[in-house]
Design an enzyme around this catalytic site. Structure first.
Site, PDB file in Angstrom:
ATOM      1  N   GLU A 186       0.690  -1.248   0.070  1.00 48.99           N
ATOM      2  CA  GLU A 186      -0.046  -0.046   0.051  1.00 48.99           C
ATOM      3  C   GLU A 186       0.937   1.361   0.055  1.00 48.99           C
ATOM      4  O   GLU A 186       0.236   2.476  -0.066  1.00 48.99           O
ATOM      5  CB  GLU A 186      -0.926   0.066   1.101  1.00 48.99           C
ATOM      6  CG  GLU A 186      -0.336   0.216   2.713  1.00 48.99           C
ATOM      7  CD  GLU A 186       0.157  -1.004   3.253  1.00 48.99           C
ATOM      8  OE1 GLU A 186       0.469  -2.297   2.285  1.00 48.99           O
ATOM      9  OE2 GLU A 186       0.611  -1.044   4.378  1.00 48.99           O
ATOM     10  N   CYS A 243      16.210  -6.700   0.334  1.00 45.88           N
ATOM     11  CA  CYS A 243      16.423  -8.187   1.122  1.00 45.88           C
ATOM     12  C   CYS A 243      17.577  -8.650   0.694  1.00 45.88           C
ATOM     13  O   CYS A 243      18.094  -9.760   1.301  1.00 45.88           O
ATOM     14  CB  CYS A 243      15.202  -9.267   0.785  1.00 45.88           C
ATOM     15  SG  CYS A 243      15.235  -9.816  -0.838  1.00 45.88           S
TER      16      CYS A 243
END
Lengths: 498, 498, 498, 498
Positions: A175, A280
């Site tokens: 979002e 990541c």
């Protein structure tokens, strides 16, 4: 200000009932809002996907591949728009956004090979006159839940392969920066995908749970932090689904004394600070063997770091941009401070940088911390910011022990020119993706991406060959024809039907 | 009476604290007891496996394969003993036990090919001068939980491949018939396996939970009923493990009017009544298209069923033996009665057969029920007994709808000689293992075994190629050598070290 | 003295018309003779193979594999006999013969995996409702022609895979040492192979030509010298057959200054002098970079070479045995002398060694020649004797140029610890089998063996995956079922046939 | 009138010394001429290819793939031009040319997957601490020689894969219709291929021989008639090259009495008369089982054949066009007449059709001949014209015997709805490409194309997986790092170099 909506059955809709603000992190301004899908909208997405499934599964793979070929073209033609959307909501500089898009496109290119990739195995004569073969059939409707840090690339790890395999898809993007994700999904629509095969629902945790609990969703792919990955894996599995959940990381590099230090430095800079460390696969810890090597490395790093430019996404000369939110900036700063407090040495301090003209943006400058200990909070947590920590060790064994003891096992890298050291390292390190003088060993699209330990939950990695296997279920057919009636009595038998 | 113990670190031990009785179902007598592992015994099993792991993972695959070759030889040499142990505790007739053993051996033969099966993928030049390859490394310690109905075969689906891949194993077999399982595991030990690589713990639900919750167990394979499979899948996953859980079945055959009926009948008899129907691949429902075909089929089945012999495992002329317990016999009888009560027609009634000299055994005779409706309890539940139910349908579409609507999707079969019907069926039926005129389409050992829908939880099927993938984790190495110092400056550089 | 015969249709026969003497090279004595097959015997071998073919091709792969499993056992049980036969006729010391046998057995182990290896590729929906798959079907009768230097291993590269694939085989072994080859073929017979599937014909060039010209032979595998390989490849191809022909070699090692010299020395000794250098993978040239390294290497080699023992096969303490014939000994000696004459320096001279008690044997001692130039005859020819030649070079580039310029490209090796040098070498060297610190890089049985340039003629290498492909022909089936008559009109149609 | 030239090193050149006329077969007019390459032009082509090779082999596969993606786009954008060029010189109607182009494009799409397709196999621990892997490296310069009947598709079977694998290519197209071939090759140049990687030389038999004899050509792919295929295979092999040579065909269909006759008829029409039967996969013989079936089939064929339109390529309503030359038209007519003379019955006679406005074109109308016997000349030879011959047989066995006895074994097809008959046929028929109710079983681009018997010489089929293997050579690297010096002594060692 237009609200960002959902892609359902080929059309973008907004409900207007609930929404969340979307920021431009480079300026700190709220630029738009994203609609929160109501339960009925989620239901619609799944229903439309389910309705589109029978025809899509029966569409020959080569035709599905051709839509992916067209999708590749559209992605290339719209690269500027896509990178702009990424930059506005994520803060990534153009050159970095282009890299993200390129990596995403490579996954679509891989999906173009689906006719070849879906081949099953055929055996003549498993027994006398008995044949058997396997088919890899699609699952039905599958879902993907993706993070803010790669709003284009990570979704493209998932749905091109899933859809090329014959599935229909429901994507729940982050979002924080939903615009580029939605735009890209619309390009796939434009490439000729039948309505309903690809759907996007924006929302929050409730939206995610609605997907996890929906009986018509067969499989879930997730990329995000480890605590969320863990709970999603548990919940999807408790609902009987297959699930692959990719979590956090704390990627260490080892620098051996024989390493080409200039090369190591230039690699480390990009791997630690690129995309503000919000990857990541970011290299956030460098373990250096021997003080002499460590001193030399730090000196060289420091010298190069003064040249790094942090700033707004819109200036392509910047090296990296802001972090995603003000809250996240504060968290990064707090972790830097905690290291300092706990005894580490902040060699280069990126807290509160002066970014001319954009001081309301969410910036952290490139930070280098020396003398970090494994007991420190900054070592144990994933910082997800432009912070590189140096841990000094006396031997390669000690460095490997640190890595193997860490709860995460996503990526790692060694800098050396010694073949034996490299092989010993890659063989024995308990990490899923290993670089030999390659700081960000993200596998190319035709291999697969997956960490070990608490960086990954599941058995099949993301994209590449494992992606194809994850989005298909094996069907094995064993066939025997019992009598030779038609073949041998042909002259006596009448044609059976008109 | 000796208590059946545990295999820990190469030796069989018993604790003597708690045990469960073990029966000879052919006579109804209690013949022995099985030790219930205490928590500390489970802990020992895992610890010893963990301790054995580093050396075993580093043992080259070809050496691991040679132990499996020796294991094949020992299984063949000890076939009589193994079948006798199966018969005593499970009730299976010799010829059936030999079949089970043979299918088990085929999985060990497959594991002998592990050097070839473990190959990773290598790419030269993923980028300029950069190579990447994948390795399939073992997981560490993995566990298997297996059912009573195939005490030899189902464990052999799991541990030979897992161990050949470099893992250590802890097996929790069924407490109903643990002797043959233990004996076979000891043969593997005898074949030269290092102590601790293979371990067996007997026990109950608490034993299972101890394994599911143990942090040193990386993966769990389960075969059993669907409710248990489901809960094991949820629990193992909540603990972050990978899991494959195979559950129950309700396997339907379709008989089309063009089928070779004599062939269909002879296939159905074996598939429905073999091993007393206690197989997850047993054909328990036959949907017949058209009343004319149904009448003809039932007439032929009835005629053949009078010749079937139920009796003790020790008489190789018997066709099948008792069911596993008295309680299970009663449950099967009750389900037959329920069908009768709900309006079906018991054409051949196997309730309370007279088995001369063994009337205390747990016998149910071959039973044929006509006019079964999908609403009946006997249709909805997995009976797991020698009961074949006929559902009459008007069309193949209707038959397929029945199958696709059922919660299970393990195996299915069609009897026809029509190529188009067979292909349409195998393509569109939502079942993982499909037979064309093959009533028990258990894939051969070099393919993989897995149902769909609520017959299977996970993404990788059992044994075969999927087994290898399940018991390994992908590691991807990306490698670049940054400078040509040694190669090009050789005449100037001193040898580095002695 | 019994004449060595032919294996035709399961039985050993001799004709007695023509024969060639067989020697014991360790003593120089003629010990027996080998029958020369007449044209009608060759014809019989092919005819019997052709007759056995239809049943053998239809035997399911798993059954073919089980015969190979039994064959592995028999090879292990008869290891002593086999090694003795090799030693008597070839001169190889027991430990070396055991190595040969072991490598041969590994190929049979690989063939045991044939059910898995023969899998074809299956595609559902190449078009709407159209499937396609490939099958790898056997060729029929295929032939192998094998050299004296590995009378057991090289035949086992060929026929186990060919036969496991479903072919029948005619082997023409070397006439120098045919006994072990024949004995091993008989063991395969004993393992349960149907008569006629495997046949051995002894003979000479006429025998070979008879096979090359026979219309019922579909494929030919050859291992031997390059001129013969070349002519066999041309003749088999002119007859329309597929052919793989492995020829000679001149395998170079490169020693870089950073190499672990002690390791390099111990590896070079075995690779250069093992089996008297009569191996197509023998390392016969070492190119050393830098005089300093060359001097050190030669000093260490010289020191170790004094300990090497040449002598009769029957004493397992010997390091290596005689060469194959008196003529070959003379040729090796002549080539050593030619090097000396042309300016090289014979550092260790193995000409005319004193082998106590066996001075009539065909011995050459370990020989080391320094200062060899590429223009010398000894450099250009394959010596096939225990002779190691040192070429001094100034750089790795120069060493690689030498290798790439040589007409042969079988094996090569580099000694270094530098990752970059190793990768550059393996990537750019024009040789098929490359060792990094591995002096004899013979691929393991589950990879494939093949040189480049004039060391190999054909496209598919020997054994391993390429072996399976070579001995099979692809059949692709495309299938569509045009009408749904049976499926959808079932209630109106009568069952067609009884 | 412009002469058609050669593509050498990225540019089209003509010599103007010698040329051959090029016709428009639809009108019979000479429209242009094609330059005949002199020996020095062939030499240039090979030299430029050789010069371009080192850089091209080192270009990462993903970059080579991207050029192929662009090539796909250009082929689609230029479809009209390409089809027009095909039509002008070959006579193929637009719809047929589009089909040819589409099939060709599919091979380029397959080549786009080259990064995935080139993967080698990697094994960790072939021995303790020893790894091995295979790489599939390009061959260097390879050549293709292609026929007139598919001037676009057949070249696209070869060079996209060869080039994607890293080779450079020299193509010798048919001198009958060279324009479309050259135009397509120029599009690949336009797609970004470096100059010299792809070259086209036009010419005659001398040109072909120059390529076959050139020492810098490593491999040859040929498609054409069997006598030429055979001699090319022999000559290329005698020169030590690898070679795949695809020859002629005589493709039989079998129609069983249970076949869906209307479907069979519509399939047969296209397969027999499409492209005037000038396809190596054309169905030229239909063996019908039973006179009843034969009569019905012929009646239906005859009824449909009256609707077939033969005419100029420029009218898209025509079903097929002229044959390639006047000489070939005469040969086809002669073969029809020979069948008539030898006792067959010409049911529909296509000799000398009236093609309004184009009576100088090289036309033969669709011809149906009944009662053909295997002894007739028209049966034994490949007619390569729009002629369908019916052979009546009493049983399927007899039909299969006919096929298996024929020297060719390219394609075949059976029409039936019986699963057993189809499986028996596909298993036992000695033909490489088999259709079940599919009359032209040309394998899709991700499978491979290859006949059996005298329709194919070589071991690896064309395009698809076999194509990749054919255009690469296996390199196997075995790697061991002998000492842990750097890794374990790091604290004592100085960094080696700056």
């Amino acid at each position: 200000m237009q609200t960002i909506g959902h892609l359902i059955n080929g059309a973008v809709i907004t409900e207007g009932a609930a929404s969340l603000p979307v920021y431009n992190p480079s300026t700190g301004e709220t630029t738009t809002a994203v609609d929160i899908a109501s339960p009925s909208t989620v239901e619609q997405a799944v229903l439309k996907a389910k309705a589109a499934y029978p025809a899509w599964r029966d569409t020959p793979p080569i035709r599905r591949a051709r839509i992916m070929q067209k999708f590749v073209q559209l992605l290339e033609e719209n690269a500027d728009t896509i990178c702009d959307l990424i930059g506005q909501e994520h803060g990534k500089i153009r050159h970095d956004a282009m890299g993200e898009l390129q990596r995403g496109i490579e996954n679509v290119e891989y999906a173009c090979g689906i006719p070849n990739l879906l081949k099953g195995e055929h055996t003549r004569n498993v027994g006398p006159g008995i044949d058997a073969w396997s088919e890899f059939q699609p699952l039905g409707v599958v879902a993907g839940i993706t993070p803010f840090n790669f709003p284009v690339m990570v979704p493209l790890w998932m749905y091109p392969i899933a859809i090329a395999c014959g599935n229909c898809f429901v994507l729940k993007p982050s979002e924080r920066d939903p615009s580029s994700t939605l735009f890209v999904a619309q390009l796939l629509q434009e490439a000729g995908l039948p309505a309903g095969v690809m759907n996007v629902v924006n929302g929050d945790k409730a939206t995610v749970n609605a997907l996890l609990d929906h009986p018509d969703i067969s499989a879930v792919s997730f990329v995000g932090s480890t605590p969320v990955a863990e709970s999603i894996y548990a919940r999807a599995s408790a609902n009987g689904k297959r699930c692959q959940a990719l979590g956090g990381a704390k990627n260490h590099a080892i620098v051996l004394p024989d390493a080409d230090l200039d090369n190591a430095v230039s690699q480390l800079l990009g791997a630690a600070f690129g995309s503000s460390g919000e990857r990541c696969m970011a290299l956030s810890v460098v373990t250096v063997v021997g003080d002499q090597t460590a001193d030399a490395l730090i000196e060289k790093l420091q010298a190069k770091m003064v040249e790094l430019r942090v700033g707004a996404y819109s200036d392509n000369n910047n090296d990296f941009g802001p972090v995603i939110t003000a809250a996240h900036r504060n968290r990064v700063n707090t972790l830097i401070t905690s290291a300092e407090t706990q005894g580490a040495k902040v060699v280069v301090d990126g807290r509160n940088p002066d970014v001319e003209g954009h001081n309301e943006g969410f910036y952290v400058g490139a930070t280098l911390i020396d003398a970090v200990q494994p007991t420190m909070e900054s070592y144990q947590q994933e910082i997800f910011g432009p912070v590189l920590q140096v841990v000094r060790v006396a031997s390669m064994s000690q460095a490997m022990q640190l890595i193997n003891d860490h709860e995460y096992g996503n990526g790692t890298c060694i800098f050396t020119r010694d073949g034996e050291a490299a092989r010993y390292f890659s063989d024995h390190i308990e990490v899923g993706m290993v670089g030999i003088n390659v700081p960000l060993p993200v596998p190319v699209a035709y291999h697969s991406f997956g960490g070990w330990k608490r960086s990954f939950f599941g058995d099949l990695s993301a994209y590449g060959p494992d992606g194809v296997r994850f989005y298909t279920r094996r069907k094995t057919i064993t066939q025997r024809w019992p009598s030779d009636a038609v073949r041998e009595n042909v002259s006596f038998s009448m044609p059976v039907m008109k």
